[in-house]
Design a protein around this motif. Sequence first.
Motif, PDB file in Angstrom:
ATOM      1  N   ILE A  15     -10.010  -8.905  24.750  1.00  0.00           N
ATOM      2  CA  ILE A  15     -10.410  -9.945  25.698  1.00  0.00           C
ATOM      3  C   ILE A  15      -9.661  -9.766  27.017  1.00  0.00           C
ATOM      4  CG2 ILE A  15     -10.303 -12.420  26.186  1.00  0.00           C
ATOM      5  CD1 ILE A  15     -10.844 -12.920  23.231  1.00  0.00           C
ATOM      6  N   GLY A  16      -8.371  -9.495  26.935  1.00  0.00           N
ATOM      7  CA  GLY A  16      -7.590  -9.269  28.141  1.00  0.00           C
ATOM      8  C   GLY A  16      -8.067  -8.054  28.909  1.00  0.00           C
ATOM      9  N   GLU A  17      -8.459  -6.986  28.178  1.00  0.00           N
ATOM     10  CA  GLU A  17      -8.949  -5.775  28.842  1.00  0.00           C
ATOM     11  C   GLU A  17     -10.280  -6.039  29.533  1.00  0.00           C
ATOM     12  OE1 GLU A  17      -9.478  -1.950  30.271  1.00  0.00           O
ATOM     13  OE2 GLU A  17      -7.686  -3.077  29.674  1.00  0.00           O
ATOM     14  N   LEU A  18     -11.159  -6.787  28.874  1.00  0.00           N
ATOM     15  CA  LEU A  18     -12.431  -7.117  29.514  1.00  0.00           C
ATOM     16  C   LEU A  18     -12.196  -7.967  30.758  1.00  0.00           C
ATOM     17  CD1 LEU A  18     -15.800  -7.980  28.001  1.00  0.00           C
ATOM     18  CD2 LEU A  18     -14.806  -9.602  29.606  1.00  0.00           C
ATOM     19  N   LEU A  46      -0.807 -14.192  38.105  1.00  0.00           N
ATOM     20  CA  LEU A  46      -2.130 -13.697  37.709  1.00  0.00           C
ATOM     21  C   LEU A  46      -3.046 -13.482  38.910  1.00  0.00           C
ATOM     22  CD1 LEU A  46      -4.277 -13.039  35.512  1.00  0.00           C
ATOM     23  CD2 LEU A  46      -4.892 -15.471  35.614  1.00  0.00           C
ATOM     24  N   LEU A  47      -3.335 -14.531  39.662  1.00  0.00           N
ATOM     25  CA  LEU A  47      -4.305 -14.413  40.757  1.00  0.00           C
ATOM     26  C   LEU A  47      -3.774 -13.538  41.891  1.00  0.00           C
ATOM     27  CD1 LEU A  47      -5.772 -18.043  40.909  1.00  0.00           C
ATOM     28  CD2 LEU A  47      -6.644 -16.022  39.703  1.00  0.00           C
ATOM     29  N   GLN A  48      -2.468 -13.578  42.110  1.00  0.00           N
ATOM     30  CA  GLN A  48      -1.893 -12.726  43.154  1.00  0.00           C
ATOM     31  C   GLN A  48      -2.029 -11.249  42.785  1.00  0.00           C
ATOM     32  OE1 GLN A  48       2.181 -13.595  44.119  1.00  0.00           O
ATOM     33  NE2 GLN A  48       2.387 -11.858  45.522  1.00  0.00           N
ATOM     34  N   SER A  49      -1.736 -10.928  41.525  1.00  0.00           N
ATOM     35  CA  SER A  49      -1.838  -9.527  41.107  1.00  0.00           C
ATOM     36  C   SER A  49      -3.289  -9.054  41.099  1.00  0.00           C
ATOM     37  CB  SER A  49      -1.204  -9.333  39.728  1.00  0.00           C
ATOM     38  OG  SER A  49      -1.864 -10.115  38.738  1.00  0.00           O
ATOM     39  N   LEU A  50      -4.229  -9.973  40.832  1.00  0.00           N
ATOM     40  CA  LEU A  50      -5.654  -9.629  40.934  1.00  0.00           C
ATOM     41  C   LEU A  50      -6.022  -9.340  42.385  1.00  0.00           C
ATOM     42  CD1 LEU A  50      -8.655  -9.511  40.066  1.00  0.00           C
ATOM     43  CD2 LEU A  50      -8.690 -12.019  40.232  1.00  0.00           C
ATOM     44  N   ARG A  51      -5.591 -10.212  43.274  1.00  0.00           N
ATOM     45  CA  ARG A  51      -5.962 -10.081  44.683  1.00  0.00           C
ATOM     46  C   ARG A  51      -5.471  -8.778  45.301  1.00  0.00           C
ATOM     47  NH1 ARG A  51      -4.302 -14.384  49.493  1.00  0.00           N
ATOM     48  NH2 ARG A  51      -5.353 -13.282  51.208  1.00  0.00           N
ATOM     49  N   TYR A  52      -4.266  -8.369  44.933  1.00  0.00           N
ATOM     50  CA  TYR A  52      -3.675  -7.190  45.572  1.00  0.00           C
ATOM     51  C   TYR A  52      -3.772  -5.935  44.707  1.00  0.00           C
ATOM     52  CZ  TYR A  52      -1.873 -10.460  49.002  1.00  0.00           C
ATOM     53  OH  TYR A  52      -1.761 -11.417  49.993  1.00  0.00           O
ATOM     54  N   GLY A  53      -4.388  -6.065  43.533  1.00  0.00           N
ATOM     55  CA  GLY A  53      -4.537  -4.899  42.665  1.00  0.00           C
ATOM     56  C   GLY A  53      -3.219  -4.367  42.150  1.00  0.00           C
ATOM     57  N   ASP A  54      -2.271  -5.258  41.870  1.00  0.00           N
ATOM     58  CA  ASP A  54      -0.932  -4.838  41.437  1.00  0.00           C
ATOM     59  C   ASP A  54      -0.979  -4.237  40.029  1.00  0.00           C
ATOM     60  OD1 ASP A  54       0.036  -5.765  43.810  1.00  0.00           O
ATOM     61  OD2 ASP A  54       0.743  -7.684  43.017  1.00  0.00           O
ATOM     62  N   ASP A  55      -0.001  -3.405  39.742  1.00  0.00           N
ATOM     63  CA  ASP A  55       0.065  -2.716  38.458  1.00  0.00           C
ATOM     64  C   ASP A  55       0.250  -3.672  37.281  1.00  0.00           C
ATOM     65  OD1 ASP A  55      -0.269  -0.311  39.733  1.00  0.00           O
ATOM     66  OD2 ASP A  55       1.889   0.165  39.805  1.00  0.00           O
ATOM     67  N   ASP A  56       0.808  -4.841  37.541  1.00  0.00           N
ATOM     68  CA  ASP A  56       1.083  -5.757  36.436  1.00  0.00           C
ATOM     69  C   ASP A  56      -0.095  -6.684  36.120  1.00  0.00           C
ATOM     70  OD1 ASP A  56       1.255  -7.254  38.746  1.00  0.00           O
ATOM     71  OD2 ASP A  56       3.012  -8.417  38.108  1.00  0.00           O
ATOM     72  N   TYR A  57      -1.240  -6.445  36.780  1.00  0.00           N
ATOM     73  CA  TYR A  57      -2.386  -7.338  36.562  1.00  0.00           C
ATOM     74  C   TYR A  57      -2.860  -7.290  35.109  1.00  0.00           C
ATOM     75  CZ  TYR A  57      -7.061  -9.377  36.828  1.00  0.00           C
ATOM     76  OH  TYR A  57      -8.169 -10.156  36.598  1.00  0.00           O
ATOM     77  N   ALA A  58      -2.947  -6.103  34.507  1.00  0.00           N
ATOM     78  CA  ALA A  58      -3.423  -5.994  33.122  1.00  0.00           C
ATOM     79  C   ALA A  58      -2.535  -6.808  32.187  1.00  0.00           C
ATOM     80  CB  ALA A  58      -3.455  -4.529  32.682  1.00  0.00           C
ATOM     81  N   GLY A  59      -1.223  -6.699  32.349  1.00  0.00           N
ATOM     82  CA  GLY A  59      -0.312  -7.465  31.506  1.00  0.00           C
ATOM     83  C   GLY A  59      -0.437  -8.959  31.741  1.00  0.00           C
ATOM     84  N   ASN A  60      -0.658  -9.348  33.002  1.00  0.00           N
ATOM     85  CA  ASN A  60      -0.833 -10.763  33.303  1.00  0.00           C
ATOM     86  C   ASN A  60      -2.098 -11.322  32.638  1.00  0.00           C
ATOM     87  OD1 ASN A  60       1.479 -11.011  34.906  1.00  0.00           O
ATOM     88  ND2 ASN A  60       0.388 -10.297  36.739  1.00  0.00           N
ATOM     89  N   CYS A  61      -3.158 -10.508  32.570  1.00  0.00           N
ATOM     90  CA  CYS A  61      -4.406 -10.950  31.930  1.00  0.00           C
ATOM     91  C   CYS A  61      -4.147 -11.315  30.468  1.00  0.00           C
ATOM     92  CB  CYS A  61      -5.458  -9.853  31.996  1.00  0.00           C
ATOM     93  SG  CYS A  61      -6.110  -9.535  33.645  1.00  0.00           S
ATOM     94  N   ILE A  62      -3.515 -10.399  29.740  1.00  0.00           N
ATOM     95  CA  ILE A  62      -3.256 -10.646  28.320  1.00  0.00           C
ATOM     96  C   ILE A  62      -2.285 -11.810  28.151  1.00  0.00           C
ATOM     97  CG2 ILE A  62      -2.259  -9.661  26.224  1.00  0.00           C
ATOM     98  CD1 ILE A  62      -3.260  -6.940  27.140  1.00  0.00           C
ATOM     99  N   SER A  63      -1.283 -11.896  29.007  1.00  0.00           N
ATOM    100  CA  SER A  63      -0.292 -12.960  28.902  1.00  0.00           C
ATOM    101  C   SER A  63      -0.928 -14.332  29.100  1.00  0.00           C
ATOM    102  CB  SER A  63       0.813 -12.735  29.927  1.00  0.00           C
ATOM    103  OG  SER A  63       1.762 -13.772  29.870  1.00  0.00           O
ATOM    104  N   VAL A  64      -1.787 -14.460  30.110  1.00  0.00           N
ATOM    105  CA  VAL A  64      -2.415 -15.755  30.388  1.00  0.00           C
ATOM    106  C   VAL A  64      -3.391 -16.137  29.277  1.00  0.00           C
ATOM    107  CG1 VAL A  64      -3.992 -16.967  31.949  1.00  0.00           C
ATOM    108  CG2 VAL A  64      -2.079 -15.649  32.872  1.00  0.00           C
TER     109      VAL A  64
END
Length: 257
Positions: A15-18, A46-64
């Motif tokens: 789910i986090g990967e999708l 979460l939203l900041q890493s999405l907006r800027y394409g940060d490397d930690d976005y994938a981890g933030n997705c699963i964490s949230v």
Amino acid sequence: MSYLNPETAKKLVPIGELARQKFSASDWQAIGFRTGLPHRITNGRLLQSLRYGDDDYAGNCISVIGDLVSDDPANLKIIEDYIDHTYGVGGPSISTAPGLGQSIRFTPSVFRVPDAPQDPRLIAVMMPFGPAFDGVYEAIRRACANTDHFHAQRADDLWDDSTVIQDVFSLIFRSHAVICDYSGKNPNVFYEAGIAHTLGKTVIPIAQSHGDVPSDVIHHRYQSYHPNTQGLGDLEARLTHRLSGLVTQRSPWAQRP
């Protein structure tokens, strides 16, 4: 994130990967409001890493996602339903009409799911082949034409695949409803009726004899007919009436992507 049982935790990774691949900020906000936990979305990175394409976005997705489900395990279904509805992960509904009960998701191991779309005007016909049944098929085709909505097709009208059974499955899969002629207790027809029932299609059974209808489906109403001129005329009239009642079930909602 609090403790999650292993079975639930396993579901969070895909789910986090999708979400990483598909979710926009509005998707995340929708999830937040649907679960009643919008602060889980807006607080943190979460939203900041999405907006800027940060490397930690994938981890933030699963964490949230994990935090949402930890707060309330019922949120897992809310998230899954949102994904299915928005992105069609569960596939389109191919049943004749929307079901009122629980839906299931499965992947055939013997058949290939066809790429062709659903045809709300298609009536698939499963019956024995041979000259003795040509008149029956013509009566069915006329009944479909009489509705001004449907057209009939059977597997020998097709040659899209190297195996007959794949063409049969594709025909049933794409159809709105299926007419099955049990006459002669043809095992292929029974197998095809089982496929149609499993896919949630309306199955309209016909048979020349009560003895042709197996005990497993005898509780379903079937149309008996005689294979003579008058009998086929009666069959055409009765099928026309039955099929006309299906026209109102051609709901776009039932075939949403």
